[in-house]
Enzyme design. Structure first.
Site, short mmCIF file in Angstrom:
data_model
loop_
_atom_site.label_atom_id
_atom_site.label_comp_id
_atom_site.label_asym_id
_atom_site.label_seq_id
_atom_site.Cartn_x
_atom_site.Cartn_y
_atom_site.Cartn_z
N HIS A 318 40.64 50.36 48.01
CA HIS A 318 39.48 51.12 48.47
C HIS A 318 39.86 52.59 48.52
O HIS A 318 41.00 52.93 48.85
CB HIS A 318 39.05 50.65 49.87
N ASP A 375 34.37 42.99 49.36
CA ASP A 375 33.89 42.14 48.27
C ASP A 375 34.77 40.93 48.00
O ASP A 375 34.38 40.03 47.26
CB ASP A 375 33.77 42.96 46.98
#
Ligand code: ACO
Length: 441
Positions: A318, A375
């Site tokens: 991320h 996710d």
């Protein structure tokens, strides 16, 4: 209850000195600070004063706006909306409570909540003519392609809420978007499988109604499973906003030109679609299918680490979180609950857990601070609930619409809205003479 005014204030006495080594000239730049988070060098007058730009192509060091909505501390794995931690919101709140807080700054009291739920609920139907719009798409169209089109088309149906300078129209547009996105998302799913569209049911909660519109059929009653409805609500809460990510920045920059809110949210949907952003949940399941078995994990990770064919461990890493993604931890727990409720024994879950275990102890991922993001597990839950992979990003868009419209509203309500207009570091040809085509080699 009320949150503090966002400053940003110049830090007294603090400046950042910039020196041009060539000329020895230096400039003092103001340093700003918000309520929490890193200090920020104010470069707004830099070009006027120095004739130089700053270069930050992927915005790794640029605060593109000031905002009071969401705060992330990536090193601590902290995500807060309006000061409330995401874990507490996911456990104790409903999606519409979170939506209210994002839009208006605080959690609602019960009267405010009832009124908000009523306002959103009574906008859940879409214009009947929008039904015909769907028929223009091929059945095998990706539902995100359909969503880009039909959400932008809302501007053609709701002329009475397009004046962005009218607070009441902004409010109605916000309610319309939050209410109609689930309806359009469910319609795009129904269209792809050839089933009739299900009109919304206003006696159901936001998430119950969404499940009903996706999985109900006119021929028989649909029984709501409260565990699945709660899981859906949590998934929506976890995806509701995430400060200035790619799609939110897209919405803001589209809105900065004073485009109408439906067009701006359609732009956000287009940006969300990419596999580096909201498309990652679909990509995670495709990756798990491709790996197929635990025994194939080492070979897959070898490809990832050697960057063979740009292979990435999808659902990992991320831009902001460098410790853990708090949303991923909530989702992992929820994943267990949903699979247990449905009695599903999904080999993908076992595979994902093993992949996570191996990756988290591998120096490649440790050194680069790569952890599971939101996710990584969301696809497994959504698949167990019955959604095809192509719908995963659509569900993300349903939730993120709340964040997008809150950020858009905040921007429009700024006293001096200016169009977003980055500059560039030009590396192309310098001026040269035009050569007629018959003289070109
Ligand atoms: N798998 C393997 N290596 C990775 C991964 C990954 N998932 N993510 C980053 N890296 C590596 C890069 O190759 C790079 O290595 P290098 O230093 O040897 O060149 C290093 O880690 C830094 O990566 P960047 O791409 O510079 O990091 P950035 O902050 O730009 O990217 C992103 C963040 C796009 C999320 C990235 O981690 C990624 O592609 N992850 C997979 C896709 C994904 O899960 N996206 C969902 C994001 S969350 C969301 O949108 C809801």
């Amino acid at each position: 209850m009320s949150q503090p005014e966002a400053k940003p204030a110049a830090v007294p006495g603090a400046t950042f000195t910039l020196t041009d080594d060539e000329t020895g000239k230096s400039w003092k730049l103001p340093v700003l600070e918000g309520t929490v988070g890193p200090k920020t060098i104010d470069v707004r007058k830099l070009y006027d004063e120095t004739g130089m730009f700053t270069f930050d192509p992927s915005y790794t060091s640029t605060a593109s706006c000031k905002s009071r909505i969401t705060y992330i501390d990536g090193d601590k794995g902290l995500l807060m909306h309006r000061g409330y931690k995401i874990e507490e919101l996911a456990e104790q709140s409903t999606f519409l409570e979170v939506a209210y807080a994002l839009l208006y700054g605080d959690l609602p009291n019960s009267t405010q909540y009832d009124e908000f739920v009523h306002n959103v609920t009574y906008h859940t139907m879409v214009h009947e003519q929008l039904h015909f719009f769907f028929r223009g798409f091929r059945r095998d169209a990706h539902p995100m392609a359909v969503m880009c089109g039909v959400v932008a088309a809302l501007a053609a149906f709701y002329h009475d809420s397009l004046d962005i300078w009218d607070p009441e129209q902004r409010e109605i547009s916000a309610h319309r978007l939050i209410a109609k996105l689930p309806t359009l998302a469910a319609m795009s799913y129904k269209y792809s499988i050839g089933q009739p569209f299900m009109y919304p049911r206003n006696d159901l909660s936001f998430s119950e109604n969404f499940l009903y519109m996706c999985f109900g059929v006119p021929a028989e009653p649909y029984k709501i499973n409260p565990v699945l409805a709660r899981a859906m609500d949590k998934i929506f809460i976890l995806h509701a906003d995430h400060e200035q990510n790619a799609s939110t920045s897209t919405v803001r920059i589209a809105g900065s030109s004073q485009a109408n809110p439906f067009a701006c949210i359609a732009a956000g949907i287009a940006s969300l679609w990419g596999p580096a952003h909201g498309g990652a949940n679909q990509a995670v399941l495709e990756m798990l299918e491709q790996i197929g078995h635990k025994d194939n994990i080492p070979e897959f990770l070898r490809k990832v680490k050697e960057k063979q064919d740009n292979t990435r461990l999808m659902g990992f890493g991320h831009r902001v979180y460098k410790n853990h993604d708090p949303r991923a931890q909530v989702l992992k727990k929820e994943c267990d609950a949903v699979l247990k409720e449905l009695g599903v024994n999904d080999p993908h879950l076992e595979l994902a857990m093993e992949l996570e275990r191996i990756a988290l102890s591998d120096p490649y991922f440790i050194d680069r601070k790569l952890f599971p993001n939101v996710d990584f597990y969301s696809g497994i839950i959504l698949k167990a609930m019955g959604f095809p992979t192509s719908m995963f990003t659509v569900l993300f868009a349903v939730a993120r619409t709340v964040g997008w419209i809150s950020q858009w509203k905040e921007m429009i309500e700024e006293p001096a809205l200016k169009i977003g207009r980055p500059r560039q570091l030009y590396t192309g040809a310098t001026e040269r003479a035009y050569t007629p085509i018959d003289k070109r080699k």
